[in-house]
Enzyme design. Structure first.
Site, PDB file in Angstrom:
ATOM      1  N   ASP A 154       0.851  -1.194   0.000  1.00  0.00           N
ATOM      2  CA  ASP A 154       0.000   0.000   0.000  1.00  0.00           C
ATOM      3  C   ASP A 154       0.884   1.240   0.000  1.00  0.00           C
ATOM      4  OD1 ASP A 154      -3.284   0.205   0.904  1.00  0.00           O
ATOM      5  OD2 ASP A 154      -2.104   2.055   0.882  1.00  0.00           O
ATOM      6  N   ASN A 165      -5.347  -4.675  -6.655  1.00  0.00           N
ATOM      7  CA  ASN A 165      -6.602  -4.052  -6.236  1.00  0.00           C
ATOM      8  C   ASN A 165      -6.497  -2.561  -5.958  1.00  0.00           C
ATOM      9  OD1 ASN A 165      -9.231  -4.044  -4.448  1.00  0.00           O
ATOM     10  ND2 ASN A 165      -7.555  -3.424  -3.089  1.00  0.00           N
ATOM     11  N   TYR A 211     -12.193   7.350 -14.536  1.00  0.00           N
ATOM     12  CA  TYR A 211     -12.217   6.108 -13.743  1.00  0.00           C
ATOM     13  C   TYR A 211     -12.770   4.972 -14.614  1.00  0.00           C
ATOM     14  CZ  TYR A 211     -13.576   2.956  -9.873  1.00  0.00           C
ATOM     15  OH  TYR A 211     -13.729   1.892  -9.023  1.00  0.00           O
TER      16      TYR A 211
END
Ligand code: NAD
Length: 270
Positions: free
Chosen positions: A42, A90, A156
């Site tokens: 992350d 993800n 997006y």
């Protein structure tokens, strides 16, 4: 549940990008509960460390959209766990900008960088590591906005369509390495990503999807044998593979089917 053969994932090694929050955190937790060693990647190092601390995982602080960070990510996971079998690519961001005339270069590059580059660079770096283990499984988080037009956030939507096209294209090639690749395409999921919109959504009665529904679908795809599919995830429904309509083929004579001949792949397109 998919129709494929479910293998046990215990003892395998997984990497989850954007695993510090929301959907990624839910998948990482689910995998850890199944006996998988999990590396959380992350950009937010604190949330990665917090998440990894919950199940003795590895926290890697990195920006998945930067190709030069991937060798370090792979090395960190290899030296801690000795290999990589599974990946949930993800990490993703929305732009918050519906008006194309207000999309700055920075807004555009950030969305493309995380949502597309992060998946492309991830797959490119992970395939050799998975091949070394004799195979593996990859799931990318796309979105329902990868299957429908989504006017509130066209950029997006662009990035998520890109992920779906990539996954559909790579199925056959990765099968040669015994690696499956699938996308999950959830409608709106209850995570911090939608914090600004939660009140409006709840007020309108729009059903939010629980993260566990998404992490279950990811888990199934990481355990199964199906590949090249985009799984639709809607509140109150079982995840199901999206069936794309076939575009019409050519009407001119001499050509058969949708795809150019195999030689096309080899020809010099430069
Ligand atoms: N929440 C939804 O409604 C929804 C619906 C469909 C698809 N998705 C997709 O699901 C994925 C996860 O979203 P979420 O809802 O869990 O969001 P989230 O904001 O809760 O979590 C995303 C995580 O990704 C991390 N991240 C962002 N950019 C990064 C980068 N460059 N490198 C590494 N990490 C990075 C963030 O720090 C955060 O921890 C995204 O790809 C999102 O587009 C979400």
């Amino acid at each position: 549940m998919g129709g494929g053969t479910m293998g046990s994932l215990a003892g395998k090694v997984a990497i989850v990008t954007g695993g510090g929050s929301g959907i990624g955190l839910a998948t990482a937790t689910r995998l850890a509960e199944a006996g998988v060693s999990v590396a959380i990647v992350d950009r937010d190092g604190d949330s990665a460390a917090r998440a990894a601390g919950e199940f003795d995982g590895l926290a890697v602080q990195a920006d998945v959209g930067r190709s030069e960070e991937w060798p370090g990510i792979v090395d960190a996971v290899m030296s801690r766990f000795g290999g990589i079998d599974l990946a949930h690519l993800n990490a993703g961001v929305t732009t918050g900008e519906a008006d194309i005339t207000k999309v700055t270069d920075d807004i555009y590059r950030r969305a493309v960088g995380v949502n597309i580059d992060g998946v492309v660079f991830g797959i490119r770096a992970l395939v050799p590591a998975m091949s070394e283990r004799g195979g593996g499984a990859i799931v990318a988080t796309a979105s329902l906005a990868g299957l429908i037009g989504f006017s509130p956030d066209p950029i997006y939507c662009l990035t998520k369509h890109a992920v779906v096209g990539l996954v559909r294209s790579l199925g056959p090639q990765l099968a040669e390495h015994h690696i499956t690749i699938n996308a999950v395409c959830p409608s709106i999921v209850d995570t911090p990503l939608i914090d600004d919109m939660r009140e409006v959504l709840e007020g309108s009665g729009f059903p939010l999807i629980d993260v566990s529904a998404v992490s279950s679908a990811v888990f199934d795809r990481l355990s199964g044998e199906e590949t090249g599919e985009a799984m639709v995830i809607q509140a109150g429904r079982e995840a199901l593979p999206f069936r794309f309509a076939r575009p019409p083929g050519p009407r001119a004579g001499g050509t058969v089917g949708q795809m150019p001949p195999a030689e096309f792949a080899a020809h010099d397109q430069g």
